[in-house]
Design a protein around this motif. Structure first.
Motif, short mmCIF file in Angstrom:
data_model
loop_
_atom_site.label_atom_id
_atom_site.label_comp_id
_atom_site.label_asym_id
_atom_site.label_seq_id
_atom_site.Cartn_x
_atom_site.Cartn_y
_atom_site.Cartn_z
N GLU A 165 0.76 -0.97 -0.19
CA GLU A 165 -0.18 -0.15 -0.15
C GLU A 165 0.81 1.25 -0.01
N ARG A 166 2.22 1.12 0.46
CA ARG A 166 3.02 2.23 0.30
C ARG A 166 4.11 2.00 -0.77
N TRP A 167 4.01 1.22 -1.78
CA TRP A 167 5.00 0.76 -2.55
C TRP A 167 6.18 1.79 -2.95
N GLU A 168 5.63 2.85 -3.47
CA GLU A 168 6.64 3.74 -4.12
C GLU A 168 7.47 4.28 -2.91
N GLU A 169 6.93 4.34 -1.84
CA GLU A 169 7.69 4.70 -0.69
C GLU A 169 8.84 3.77 -0.02
N ALA A 170 8.11 2.34 -0.01
CA ALA A 170 8.93 1.14 0.63
C ALA A 170 10.00 0.48 -0.03
N LEU A 171 9.79 0.77 -1.55
CA LEU A 171 10.80 0.15 -2.41
C LEU A 171 12.14 0.47 -2.20
N PRO A 172 12.46 1.76 -2.21
CA PRO A 172 13.99 2.17 -2.00
C PRO A 172 14.18 1.89 -0.68
#
Length: 327
Positions: free
Chosen positions: A52-59
């Motif tokens: 649900e917070r993929w763009e934030e979580a991936l890095p």
């Protein structure tokens, strides 16, 4: 637990537990696991909360994967569950050319005047038209049918013809509504493996033929969708349209086909579904099953069968069939 095939890329996500513990979202790097519920600042309760917070979580996941001075746990000894719990499951049917041809032949009426060759040619023409008109066939599955990648699968007493259908499953990263084919892949967080079991005897309604298929009954028994083992980030799967889908039954290869045989690829399916529905983070888009199902081989699932399903870069799931006792 048997040695588990490593996923593609630097890391993957999964859901794990100690044998008697509560499941937790984990970052898998080779043979060790990091509890993301205790590591990430927002303390996600499950993998879906990470997605649900993929763009934030991936890095952040990339950084964590290289940190040795963290509380890593050995994978060995941990139970592996389905990688995440989706809100919605969208399932694509009749999406592999050879698979549909095989089903058409298998379900021919005894009085069908066509030869096998004529039936194959006719359905091939129909599929070419479907692809040209951009009309995938999609229906809805139930999250309650999901099981872990190494769980036993209970075969209900009423299921006369239980069959396997190994599939590539895309995991949605962010809300998607009315997205174009060109932008659809931006909404995919990653991929996992699904085995979309089907009772062939209840696919079609015998009492109301005009209504057609009964997907609720034939596909949604508890445990009929073994999922996982991992959620592999999309960035680690360079060519989802060219992956090998392989299912072995008791060691014998039954399905062995490339996703190149799909009529509609991941982007077209995601875009098509989004024109009607809103896809949500963590939702699954099952992309259909290739040729080699039990109905084609004349050999359906029974008590004691061991299925081993693999897709390039996504690991291996192993599930044993167990006959359900009388209720």
């Amino acid at each position: 637990m048997a040695t588990l095939a490593q996923p593609a890329g630097r890391f993957a996500l999964g859901t794990f537990s100690a044998q008697d513990g509560e499941p937790f979202p984990g970052l898998l790097v080779k043979d060790r696991v990091l509890d993301l519920g205790r590591t990430l600042a927002w303390a996600p309760s499950g993998v879906r909360a990470v997605v649900e917070r993929w763009e934030e979580a991936l890095p952040v996941l990339h950084v964590l994967a290289d940190e040795d001075a963290l509380d890593w746990r050995p994978l060995e000894g941990l139970r592996v569950h389905a990688p995440l719990e989706p809100r919605q499951i969208f399932q694509s049917g009749a999406n592999y050319r050879q698979h549909v041809i095989d089903l058409e032949v298998a379900h021919r009426s005894p009085d069908d005047p066509r030869t096998v060759q004529e039936a194959r040619a006719e359905i091939a023409t129909v599929m070419d038209r479907r692809a040209a008109e951009d009309l995938p066939y999609v229906f809805i599955g139930l999250p309650s049918a999901i099981a872990g990648p190494y769980d036993d699968v209970a075969l209900p007493t009423w299921a006369e013809k239980p069959d396997w259908e190994l599939e590539l499953a895309a995991v949605i990263a962010k809300p998607a509504h009315r997205v174009s084919v060109a932008e659809a892949m931006e909404y995919v967080a990653g991929y996992t493996i699904a085995n979309d079991l089907t009772d062939r005897a209840t696919v079609f309604r015998r009492d109301m033929k005009a209504i057609g298929t009964d997907w609720l009954r034939c596909k949604n028994a508890p445990g009929f969708t073994p999922l996982g083992p991992w959620l592999v980030p999309a960035e680690s799967i360079a060519a989802p349209g060219d992956l090998r889908v392989t299912l072995k039954l008791n060691g014998e290869t039954m399905q062995d086909e490339s996703t190149k045989d799909m009529l509609f690829g991941v982007a077209r399916l995601v875009s098509y579904i989004s024109q009607t529905s809103q896809l949500l983070p963590g939702d699954l888009v099952l992309t259909g099953s290739p040729a080699g199902n039990g109905i084609h081989w004349g050999r359906l699932l029974r008590d004691g069968d061991l299925m081993e399903g693999s897709i390039t870069g996504l690991g291996v799931q192993r599930t044993r069939c167990v006959a359900e006792g009388p209720s």
